[in-house]
Design a protein around this motif. Structure first.
Motif, PDB file in Angstrom:
ATOM      1  N   VAL A   1       0.839  -1.197   0.000  1.00 42.59           N
ATOM      2  CA  VAL A   1       0.000   0.000   0.000  1.00 42.59           C
ATOM      3  C   VAL A   1       0.873   1.245   0.000  1.00 42.59           C
ATOM      4  O   VAL A   1       1.952   1.254   0.590  1.00 42.59           O
ATOM      5  CB  VAL A   1      -0.954   0.046   1.214  1.00 42.59           C
ATOM      6  CG1 VAL A   1      -1.926  -1.116   1.190  1.00 42.59           C
ATOM      7  CG2 VAL A   1      -0.186   0.079   2.531  1.00 42.59           C
ATOM      8  N   GLY A   2       0.412   2.269  -0.667  1.00 39.52           N
ATOM      9  CA  GLY A   2       1.073   3.558  -0.572  1.00 39.52           C
ATOM     10  C   GLY A   2       0.668   4.240   0.720  1.00 39.52           C
ATOM     11  O   GLY A   2      -0.455   4.045   1.212  1.00 39.52           O
ATOM     12  N   ALA A   3       1.552   5.026   1.299  1.00 39.58           N
ATOM     13  CA  ALA A   3       1.228   5.709   2.551  1.00 39.58           C
ATOM     14  C   ALA A   3      -0.011   6.585   2.394  1.00 39.58           C
ATOM     15  O   ALA A   3      -0.808   6.732   3.322  1.00 39.58           O
ATOM     16  CB  ALA A   3       2.424   6.550   3.000  1.00 39.58           C
ATOM     17  N   GLU A   4      -0.193   7.134   1.199  1.00 39.26           N
ATOM     18  CA  GLU A   4      -1.342   8.012   0.955  1.00 39.26           C
ATOM     19  C   GLU A   4      -2.662   7.252   0.925  1.00 39.26           C
ATOM     20  O   GLU A   4      -3.735   7.867   0.995  1.00 39.26           O
ATOM     21  CB  GLU A   4      -1.146   8.784  -0.352  1.00 39.26           C
ATOM     22  CG  GLU A   4      -1.260   7.947  -1.632  1.00 39.26           C
ATOM     23  CD  GLU A   4      -0.008   7.146  -1.952  1.00 39.26           C
ATOM     24  OE1 GLU A   4      -0.015   6.436  -2.980  1.00 39.26           O
ATOM     25  OE2 GLU A   4       0.974   7.236  -1.185  1.00 39.26           O
ATOM     26  N   GLU A   5      -2.615   5.938   0.836  1.00 41.61           N
ATOM     27  CA  GLU A   5      -3.833   5.131   0.817  1.00 41.61           C
ATOM     28  C   GLU A   5      -4.343   4.816   2.224  1.00 41.61           C
ATOM     29  O   GLU A   5      -5.459   4.332   2.383  1.00 41.61           O
ATOM     30  CB  GLU A   5      -3.584   3.818   0.071  1.00 41.61           C
ATOM     31  CG  GLU A   5      -3.189   3.996  -1.384  1.00 41.61           C
ATOM     32  CD  GLU A   5      -2.846   2.675  -2.048  1.00 41.61           C
ATOM     33  OE1 GLU A   5      -3.750   1.837  -2.177  1.00 41.61           O
ATOM     34  OE2 GLU A   5      -1.671   2.476  -2.417  1.00 41.61           O
TER      35      GLU A   5
ATOM     36  N   VAL B   1       3.936  -2.167   7.904  1.00 38.47           N
ATOM     37  CA  VAL B   1       5.376  -2.138   8.160  1.00 38.47           C
ATOM     38  C   VAL B   1       6.040  -1.336   7.055  1.00 38.47           C
ATOM     39  O   VAL B   1       5.662  -1.449   5.880  1.00 38.47           O
ATOM     40  CB  VAL B   1       5.957  -3.562   8.219  1.00 38.47           C
ATOM     41  CG1 VAL B   1       7.489  -3.533   8.209  1.00 38.47           C
ATOM     42  CG2 VAL B   1       5.464  -4.303   9.453  1.00 38.47           C
ATOM     43  N   GLY B   2       7.020  -0.534   7.430  1.00 37.76           N
ATOM     44  CA  GLY B   2       7.763   0.239   6.452  1.00 37.76           C
ATOM     45  C   GLY B   2       9.156  -0.310   6.235  1.00 37.76           C
ATOM     46  O   GLY B   2       9.713  -1.005   7.093  1.00 37.76           O
ATOM     47  N   VAL B   3       9.737  -0.014   5.080  1.00 35.76           N
ATOM     48  CA  VAL B   3      11.107  -0.399   4.732  1.00 35.76           C
ATOM     49  C   VAL B   3      12.036   0.743   5.126  1.00 35.76           C
ATOM     50  O   VAL B   3      11.792   1.895   4.752  1.00 35.76           O
ATOM     51  CB  VAL B   3      11.223  -0.692   3.223  1.00 35.76           C
ATOM     52  CG1 VAL B   3      12.666  -0.934   2.820  1.00 35.76           C
ATOM     53  CG2 VAL B   3      10.345  -1.891   2.852  1.00 35.76           C
TER      54      VAL B   3
ATOM     55  N   VAL C   1       2.860  -3.976   3.574  1.00 39.63           N
ATOM     56  CA  VAL C   1       4.131  -3.271   3.579  1.00 39.63           C
ATOM     57  C   VAL C   1       3.939  -1.975   2.790  1.00 39.63           C
ATOM     58  O   VAL C   1       3.197  -1.945   1.803  1.00 39.63           O
ATOM     59  CB  VAL C   1       5.265  -4.130   2.981  1.00 39.63           C
ATOM     60  CG1 VAL C   1       5.013  -4.447   1.503  1.00 39.63           C
ATOM     61  CG2 VAL C   1       6.627  -3.449   3.156  1.00 39.63           C
ATOM     62  N   ILE C   2       4.575  -0.918   3.249  1.00 37.13           N
ATOM     63  CA  ILE C   2       4.446   0.380   2.587  1.00 37.13           C
ATOM     64  C   ILE C   2       5.251   0.400   1.289  1.00 37.13           C
ATOM     65  O   ILE C   2       6.393  -0.081   1.242  1.00 37.13           O
ATOM     66  CB  ILE C   2       4.938   1.512   3.518  1.00 37.13           C
ATOM     67  CG1 ILE C   2       4.013   1.656   4.733  1.00 37.13           C
ATOM     68  CG2 ILE C   2       5.040   2.839   2.771  1.00 37.13           C
ATOM     69  CD1 ILE C   2       2.622   2.168   4.408  1.00 37.13           C
TER      70      ILE C   2
END
Length: 358
Positions: free
Chosen positions: A58-62, A109-111, A133-134
């Motif tokens: 997913v994109g953070a903006e979503e 979770v982000g990278v 995951v972002i």
């Protein structure tokens, strides 16, 4: 650099692992750690009963602006990370320890960095925790220090931070400066045998929209797919163009000067086409390329060294005297502001170079 188009990811499956690993190696700029064991681990998780058959992307903006994202990865000595298979449960434990400090519900979770091994470890953590995951990261390539993350440069906190050893031992840092967090991370990994899993940079999704590197997971997989599809017999300039880069040099390594502590090392090549003397400065990653005394490219742009025959990326610790090397550059995935140069440019590693020649 030519713009390279790529498809926006909606999920990571076992079919994406090779491309993800290949793209992450290129974006490692010669560092970031060996992706081999990480790719094996992720593929096994996606093919067997270790986790879901696919990890949503997913994109953070979503996400809702206040949705909680925690960034996960590994740290430690490259030789230990190349030999010790990470336990996905340790990745999950590190993230859960940070969430326990923050409170609330984990949304994704982000990278931490899209270059090298950590590009895969964020996905591993998401797979184990059963969350998305972002599609992004905090560096746009590989960098060795936490103060070189976009969130740190923007003034956001690294802590709460958790470091988990292979026996489940856990260090939780509730509050810390960037310098202290770096030292605590390194010392904890050393105490745990040279490597550890970690979680840090808890952030709202809205913060990542403003200050993260967006869609870099998609870009990494797209870059890897293109690189893997290039004919092995293709000329070096064609390879560089296909991956959206620019060829700098084809030559033989004439001298290798290893790094010493905090002093950068260098590699000297003789360009077989022009006879020019090419110097590549490096620490964990390649930092700058100087041709006949003129700086041509420097960090945060990505510098790629390829084996001339095998056309595979070469890390800084793999360069040898007499080796035939192709050098190319990729533009940074993130438009770093001018004030970030002291954190992510050569000066951050003790190199004082002139402005790059276009």
């Amino acid at each position: 650099m030519n713009e390279m188009s790529y498809d926006v990811l909606r999920m990571i499956t076992a079919e994406h692992v090779d491309a993800l690993a290949s793209g992450a190696t290129l974006l490692g700029s010669g560092g970031g750690g060996d992706v081999t064991l990480g790719s094996m681990l992720l593929r096994r998780m996606l093919l067997e009963d270790e986790g879901a058959a696919a990890v949503p992307v997913v994109g953070a903006e979503e996400l809702a602006a206040d949705a909680l994202v925690v960034h996960a990865g590994v740290c430690g000595a490259p030789d230990v990370l190349a030999e010790r298979l990470v336990d996905p449960d340790d990745c999950a434990q590190a993230v859960e320890a940070v969430v326990a400090q923050i409170g609330g519900r984990l949304a994704a979770v982000g990278v931490i960095e899209i270059g090298g091994l950590n590009a895969l470890m964020g996905v591993v953590a998401a797979a184990r925790l059963g969350v998305p995951v972002i599609d992004g990261d905090l560096m746009g390539r590989a960098f060795p220090r936490l103060d070189q993350a976009t969130l740190t440069i923007a003034g956001h906190h690294i802590a709460p931070m958790a470091v988990v050893g292979p026996l489940g031992d856990t260090v939780v840092v509730t509050r810390s400066s960037a310098a202290a967090a770096q030292a605590l991370m390194v010392s904890s990994a050393a105490a745990f045998g040279g490597a550890a899993t970690l979680a840090m940079f808890p952030a709202a999704a809205g913060t990542l929209v403003d200050h993260g590197v967006r869609r870099s997971l998609s870009a990494c997989v797209g870059l890897g797919r293109v690189f893997l599809s290039v004919d092995g017999d293709a000329p070096a300039d064609v390879v560089a163009e296909r991956i959206g880069g620019r060829l700098l040099c084809e030559g033989r390594v004439d001298q290798v000067r290893p790094r010493s502590g905090r002093e950068p090392g260098s590699i000297t090549l003789i360009d077989r086409r022009s006879g020019s003397v090419v110097r590549v400065d490096h620490m964990e990653e390649y930092l700058a390329v100087t041709i006949d005394g003129r700086t041509i490219v420097r960090a945060p742009e990505v510098i790629v060294a390829l084996d001339h025959r095998a056309r595979c990326p070469i890390r800084t610790d793999e360069i040898r005297f007499g080796q035939s090397v192709v050098l190319a550059t990729l533009s940074a995935l993130h438009p770093w502001p001018p004030e970030a140069v002291e954190a992510v440019g050569p000066v951050a590693f003790g190199l004082h170079l002139d402005e790059p020649v276009p």
